[in-house]
Scaffold this motif. Sequence first.
Motif, short mmCIF file in Angstrom:
data_model
loop_
_atom_site.label_atom_id
_atom_site.label_comp_id
_atom_site.label_asym_id
_atom_site.label_seq_id
_atom_site.Cartn_x
_atom_site.Cartn_y
_atom_site.Cartn_z
N MET A 1 50.72 22.01 78.68
CA MET A 1 50.42 21.12 77.55
C MET A 1 50.05 21.95 76.33
O MET A 1 49.27 22.89 76.40
N VAL A 2 50.64 21.63 75.21
CA VAL A 2 50.35 22.35 73.98
C VAL A 2 48.94 22.00 73.53
O VAL A 2 48.57 20.82 73.47
N PRO A 3 48.08 22.98 73.21
CA PRO A 3 46.71 22.66 72.80
C PRO A 3 46.66 21.89 71.50
O PRO A 3 47.51 22.06 70.62
N HIS A 4 45.67 21.03 71.39
CA HIS A 4 45.38 20.26 70.18
C HIS A 4 46.43 19.18 69.90
O HIS A 4 46.42 18.58 68.83
N ILE A 5 47.35 18.94 70.82
CA ILE A 5 48.39 17.94 70.59
C ILE A 5 48.24 16.85 71.64
O ILE A 5 48.11 17.13 72.83
N SER A 6 48.29 15.61 71.21
CA SER A 6 48.14 14.48 72.11
C SER A 6 49.51 14.03 72.62
O SER A 6 50.34 13.57 71.86
N GLN A 7 49.74 14.24 73.92
CA GLN A 7 50.92 13.75 74.62
C GLN A 7 52.24 14.15 73.94
O GLN A 7 52.95 13.29 73.43
N PRO A 8 52.57 15.45 73.89
CA PRO A 8 53.87 15.80 73.33
C PRO A 8 55.02 15.55 74.30
O PRO A 8 56.18 15.67 73.93
N THR A 100 60.53 26.61 69.04
CA THR A 100 60.44 26.25 67.62
C THR A 100 59.67 24.96 67.43
O THR A 100 58.80 24.86 66.56
N SER A 101 59.98 23.94 68.23
CA SER A 101 59.29 22.66 68.10
C SER A 101 57.83 22.76 68.55
O SER A 101 56.95 22.13 67.97
N ALA A 102 57.55 23.58 69.58
CA ALA A 102 56.17 23.77 70.02
C ALA A 102 55.35 24.48 68.95
O ALA A 102 54.19 24.13 68.69
N TRP A 103 55.95 25.48 68.31
CA TRP A 103 55.26 26.19 67.23
C TRP A 103 55.01 25.26 66.05
O TRP A 103 53.97 25.31 65.41
#
Length: 355
Positions: A1-8, A100-103
């Motif tokens: 899970m990407v930090p600081h992101i809600s439900q990517p 790219t999208s995660a960044w």
Amino acid sequence: MVPHISQPLYLFPHFWRKCHVYLWHDPWFGDGPLSGIIDSGQLTSVRVEYYLVNGQWDRNKLAEDIPFEWIDRICSVPISGASGDSPIWRASSDGQFSLTSAWALIRQQHTPTPLLRIFWGSCLTPTISIFLWRLLLQRLPVDTKLQSRGTSLASRCYCCPDPSFHVSSLVSQSVDSPSIESIDDIFVESPTAKRTGIPHVADSLGLYYRVRTPSLTTHRVVWLPSDPGWVKLNTDGARRASTQIAAIGRIIRGSDAEAILAFHERISAPSCIAAELAALASDLRFVIQRQFTRVWIELDAEVIVRLLSHTDQGHWSLQSSLTVIWNSLSTLEYRITHINREGNTVADALANLGC
């Protein structure tokens, strides 16, 4: 899970015979996990498949654990047995994960600078782009910059051992005295810059634009009727950004090219692609109601053709519409092709008429 992101991540449950999606905690529902919306009580490990009977939602089972006002919304999620459970990456347009999208999710974005867009545009070579970037940041190794960093330039001017010595005081003493090279001198104060302007100076420094001439190819667009025993469906969806009004247009023809039905209708759609999918879903329902079994579907939206051929996975918000379409197609003998807009003028005109 990407930090600081809600439900990517969005899980779209498809294959109900091997469904591993949890009802309460997996993000299969469009608004996020149900546990964040509805009180789940002790039902934390129940799976979606428990509430399905013969590939359809069981309202009686849902009524046992789900508030009544939420049952219709849950049942509106279409069911398909065409493929396995599909994880959809919500941060990308095609549903596929990419660095790219995660960044883009975690980076601190600033207001885009038009000047930097020019610097890093495709019309400039990388060498020139880096040069202009260093120029903007005042990182070019001219004399004044090197002297400010304590670098001795005795071979250039023995009169100026002090880096703080300003070029204007030297020039005022004698016109023939050697001047100190600076960015202002190159681009503003030099005789060449004053006489010819910046564009000519840039040319004298080797700066140039790489002009790309597009190559144009002529294609012949021809609409063809379907084979005997088949009907041909030309469909289109349109949405005007200025009015937020979307509409669909369709025309169904027989193998003799005679129109069986032409129709347009206003719909609610958040984007042009969503309008195209809504148009096709509505058209397929009509085809099935009229008991047509063989249909040739022709679209001018190439992205929709790729989505339906499973070449692209598609954005997570389109998955429900795609599942409805695949469910309808599973009952038909069909083919899907792309045609340029010039060959889909009737459906296009009908859709625009509805807007």
